[in-house]
Write a protein that holds these residues in place. Structure first.
Motif, PDB file in Angstrom:
ATOM      1  N   ALA A  18       0.967  -1.464   0.506  1.00 48.29           N
ATOM      2  CA  ALA A  18      -0.209  -0.002  -0.081  1.00 48.29           C
ATOM      3  C   ALA A  18       0.713   0.971   0.156  1.00 48.29           C
ATOM      4  CB  ALA A  18      -0.957  -0.015   1.488  1.00 48.29           C
ATOM      5  N   VAL A  19       1.976   1.418   0.441  1.00 48.07           N
ATOM      6  CA  VAL A  19       2.619   2.128   1.128  1.00 48.07           C
ATOM      7  C   VAL A  19       3.548   2.546  -0.300  1.00 48.07           C
ATOM      8  CG1 VAL A  19       4.896   3.295   2.067  1.00 48.07           C
ATOM      9  CG2 VAL A  19       3.694   2.416   3.144  1.00 48.07           C
ATOM     10  N   VAL A  20       3.940   1.368  -0.758  1.00 47.90           N
ATOM     11  CA  VAL A  20       4.583   1.155  -2.779  1.00 47.90           C
ATOM     12  C   VAL A  20       3.718   2.077  -3.266  1.00 47.90           C
ATOM     13  CG1 VAL A  20       5.497   0.133  -4.832  1.00 47.90           C
ATOM     14  CG2 VAL A  20       6.446  -0.177  -2.331  1.00 47.90           C
ATOM     15  N   SER A  21       2.430   1.582  -3.430  1.00 48.71           N
ATOM     16  CA  SER A  21       1.583   1.796  -4.699  1.00 48.71           C
ATOM     17  C   SER A  21       1.520   4.067  -4.521  1.00 48.71           C
ATOM     18  CB  SER A  21      -0.492   1.246  -4.249  1.00 48.71           C
ATOM     19  OG  SER A  21       0.280  -0.111  -4.556  1.00 48.71           O
ATOM     20  N   ALA A  22       1.249   4.195  -3.040  1.00 44.82           N
ATOM     21  CA  ALA A  22       1.486   5.353  -2.438  1.00 44.82           C
ATOM     22  C   ALA A  22       2.093   6.196  -3.112  1.00 44.82           C
ATOM     23  CB  ALA A  22       0.625   5.313  -1.073  1.00 44.82           C
ATOM     24  N   LEU A  23       3.963   6.000  -2.901  1.00 45.14           N
ATOM     25  CA  LEU A  23       3.831   6.509  -3.482  1.00 45.14           C
ATOM     26  C   LEU A  23       4.260   5.784  -5.048  1.00 45.14           C
ATOM     27  CD1 LEU A  23       7.241   5.363  -0.858  1.00 45.14           C
ATOM     28  CD2 LEU A  23       5.928   8.075  -1.364  1.00 45.14           C
ATOM     29  N   HIS A  24       3.950   5.372  -6.032  1.00 41.69           N
ATOM     30  CA  HIS A  24       4.778   5.900  -7.020  1.00 41.69           C
ATOM     31  C   HIS A  24       3.125   6.751  -7.802  1.00 41.69           C
ATOM     32  CE1 HIS A  24       5.272   4.335 -11.351  1.00 41.69           C
ATOM     33  NE2 HIS A  24       3.565   3.770 -11.593  1.00 41.69           N
ATOM     34  N   TRP A  25       1.936   6.667  -6.943  1.00 39.11           N
ATOM     35  CA  TRP A  25       0.567   7.488  -7.329  1.00 39.11           C
ATOM     36  C   TRP A  25       1.004   8.433  -6.980  1.00 39.11           C
ATOM     37  CZ3 TRP A  25      -2.946  10.504  -4.537  1.00 39.11           C
ATOM     38  CH2 TRP A  25      -3.834  10.842  -5.108  1.00 39.11           C
ATOM     39  N   GLY A  26       1.240   8.659  -5.735  1.00 39.97           N
ATOM     40  CA  GLY A  26       2.391  10.496  -5.600  1.00 39.97           C
ATOM     41  C   GLY A  26       3.378  10.864  -6.680  1.00 39.97           C
ATOM     42  N   GLY A  27       4.289  10.246  -7.405  1.00 39.59           N
ATOM     43  CA  GLY A  27       5.408  10.329  -8.334  1.00 39.59           C
ATOM     44  C   GLY A  27       6.614   9.937  -8.040  1.00 39.59           C
ATOM     45  N   MET A  28       6.566   9.157  -7.953  1.00 37.04           N
ATOM     46  CA  MET A  28       8.093   8.773  -6.868  1.00 37.04           C
ATOM     47  C   MET A  28       8.213   7.796  -7.394  1.00 37.04           C
ATOM     48  SD  MET A  28       8.264   9.419  -2.731  1.00 37.04           S
ATOM     49  CE  MET A  28      10.237   8.451  -3.134  1.00 37.04           C
ATOM     50  N   THR A  29       9.689   7.766  -8.045  1.00 39.55           N
ATOM     51  CA  THR A  29      10.329   6.120  -8.993  1.00 39.55           C
ATOM     52  C   THR A  29      10.418   5.362  -7.985  1.00 39.55           C
ATOM     53  OG1 THR A  29      11.510   7.394 -10.133  1.00 39.55           O
ATOM     54  CG2 THR A  29      10.151   7.407 -11.054  1.00 39.55           C
ATOM     55  N   TRP A  33      12.832   6.205  -4.384  1.00 42.49           N
ATOM     56  CA  TRP A  33      12.194   5.720  -3.425  1.00 42.49           C
ATOM     57  C   TRP A  33      13.742   5.413  -3.287  1.00 42.49           C
ATOM     58  CZ3 TRP A  33       8.794   1.162  -5.569  1.00 42.49           C
ATOM     59  CH2 TRP A  33       7.639   1.611  -5.888  1.00 42.49           C
ATOM     60  N   VAL A  34      14.724   4.451  -3.527  1.00 41.27           N
ATOM     61  CA  VAL A  34      16.314   4.628  -3.432  1.00 41.27           C
ATOM     62  C   VAL A  34      16.872   5.493  -3.216  1.00 41.27           C
ATOM     63  CG1 VAL A  34      18.547   3.951  -4.358  1.00 41.27           C
ATOM     64  CG2 VAL A  34      16.642   2.439  -4.249  1.00 41.27           C
ATOM     65  N   THR A  35      16.932   6.865  -3.046  1.00 45.55           N
ATOM     66  CA  THR A  35      17.584   7.684  -2.864  1.00 45.55           C
ATOM     67  C   THR A  35      17.557   8.460  -1.490  1.00 45.55           C
ATOM     68  OG1 THR A  35      17.857   8.395  -5.280  1.00 45.55           O
ATOM     69  CG2 THR A  35      17.667  10.538  -3.566  1.00 45.55           C
ATOM     70  N   TYR A  41      18.551   6.779   5.823  1.00 45.86           N
ATOM     71  CA  TYR A  41      20.064   5.883   6.301  1.00 45.86           C
ATOM     72  C   TYR A  41      21.136   6.700   6.944  1.00 45.86           C
ATOM     73  CZ  TYR A  41      23.341   2.053   6.803  1.00 45.86           C
ATOM     74  OH  TYR A  41      24.990   1.569   7.737  1.00 45.86           O
ATOM     75  N   LEU A  42      21.461   7.458   5.997  1.00 52.00           N
ATOM     76  CA  LEU A  42      22.843   8.328   5.971  1.00 52.00           C
ATOM     77  C   LEU A  42      22.675   8.896   7.707  1.00 52.00           C
ATOM     78  CD1 LEU A  42      25.423   9.730   5.478  1.00 52.00           C
ATOM     79  CD2 LEU A  42      24.383  10.811   3.848  1.00 52.00           C
ATOM     80  N   ALA A  43      21.219  10.002   7.502  1.00 48.66           N
ATOM     81  CA  ALA A  43      21.022  10.958   8.660  1.00 48.66           C
ATOM     82  C   ALA A  43      21.215   9.596   9.691  1.00 48.66           C
ATOM     83  CB  ALA A  43      19.605  11.159   8.236  1.00 48.66           C
ATOM     84  N   LEU A  44      19.996   8.820   9.542  1.00 42.81           N
ATOM     85  CA  LEU A  44      19.882   7.909  11.156  1.00 42.81           C
ATOM     86  C   LEU A  44      21.887   7.327  11.305  1.00 42.81           C
ATOM     87  CD1 LEU A  44      17.412   5.676  10.263  1.00 42.81           C
ATOM     88  CD2 LEU A  44      17.602   6.961  11.469  1.00 42.81           C
ATOM     89  N   GLN A  45      22.636   6.921  10.484  1.00 48.78           N
ATOM     90  CA  GLN A  45      24.226   6.906  11.149  1.00 48.78           C
ATOM     91  C   GLN A  45      24.579   8.140  11.613  1.00 48.78           C
ATOM     92  OE1 GLN A  45      25.366   3.914  11.357  1.00 48.78           O
ATOM     93  NE2 GLN A  45      23.993   3.331  10.358  1.00 48.78           N
ATOM     94  N   LEU A  46      24.525   9.232  11.091  1.00 48.49           N
ATOM     95  CA  LEU A  46      25.204   9.929  11.329  1.00 48.49           C
ATOM     96  C   LEU A  46      24.477  10.515  12.638  1.00 48.49           C
ATOM     97  CD1 LEU A  46      25.493  12.918   8.174  1.00 48.49           C
ATOM     98  CD2 LEU A  46      27.244  11.401   9.529  1.00 48.49           C
ATOM     99  N   GLY A  47      22.953  10.186  12.901  1.00 48.75           N
ATOM    100  CA  GLY A  47      22.817  10.604  14.269  1.00 48.75           C
ATOM    101  C   GLY A  47      23.781   9.921  16.032  1.00 48.75           C
ATOM    102  N   LEU A  48      23.695   8.280  14.835  1.00 48.40           N
ATOM    103  CA  LEU A  48      24.129   7.312  16.205  1.00 48.40           C
ATOM    104  C   LEU A  48      25.829   8.268  16.200  1.00 48.40           C
ATOM    105  CD1 LEU A  48      22.878   3.928  14.572  1.00 48.40           C
ATOM    106  CD2 LEU A  48      22.287   5.303  17.370  1.00 48.40           C
ATOM    107  N   LEU A  49      26.502   7.838  15.489  1.00 48.44           N
ATOM    108  CA  LEU A  49      27.410   7.604  15.250  1.00 48.44           C
ATOM    109  C   LEU A  49      28.435   9.811  15.733  1.00 48.44           C
ATOM    110  CD1 LEU A  49      29.098   7.066  11.676  1.00 48.44           C
ATOM    111  CD2 LEU A  49      28.921   5.780  14.136  1.00 48.44           C
ATOM    112  N   VAL A  50      28.224  10.655  15.449  1.00 48.92           N
ATOM    113  CA  VAL A  50      28.339  12.002  15.992  1.00 48.92           C
ATOM    114  C   VAL A  50      28.828  11.886  17.200  1.00 48.92           C
ATOM    115  CG1 VAL A  50      27.809  14.517  16.179  1.00 48.92           C
ATOM    116  CG2 VAL A  50      27.406  13.470  13.935  1.00 48.92           C
ATOM    117  N   PRO A  51      27.472  11.642  17.839  1.00 51.24           N
ATOM    118  CA  PRO A  51      27.826  11.506  19.759  1.00 51.24           C
ATOM    119  C   PRO A  51      29.150  11.155  19.662  1.00 51.24           C
ATOM    120  CG  PRO A  51      25.919  11.710  19.056  1.00 51.24           C
ATOM    121  CD  PRO A  51      26.166  11.170  17.969  1.00 51.24           C
TER     122      PRO A  51
END
Length: 69
Positions: A18-29, A33-35, A41-51
């Motif tokens: 359902a999420v994939v269908s909604a995102l595709h309907w909203g114009g995301m290829t 999604w990968v981007t 993922y990068l933001a989460l890793q930075l949030g863990l590593l910076v402290p």
């Protein structure tokens, strides 16, 4: 009680498509999604590593000759 569990299980199975269908309907290829997931993922890793790095630098700073401690 069993019926509630069945409904919850089926809803959990339905959520990803359902999420994939909604995102595709909203114009995301798929490449979009990968981007987005990569940036998340990068933001989460930075949030863990910076402290960790800040604490390591503070520890090093206080232990060096002439440090504050």
């Amino acid at each position: 009680m069993s019926n509630d569990l069945h409904i919850t299980t089926e809803a959990a199975k339905l959520a990803p498509p359902a999420v994939v269908s909604a995102l595709h309907w909203g114009g995301m290829t798929p490449s979009s999604w990968v981007t987005v997931l990569t940036l998340l993922y990068l933001a989460l890793q930075l949030g863990l590593l910076v402290p960790k790095y800040v604490e390591a630098i503070r520890t090093w700073w206080h232990r060096r000759p002439g440090g504050d401690a």
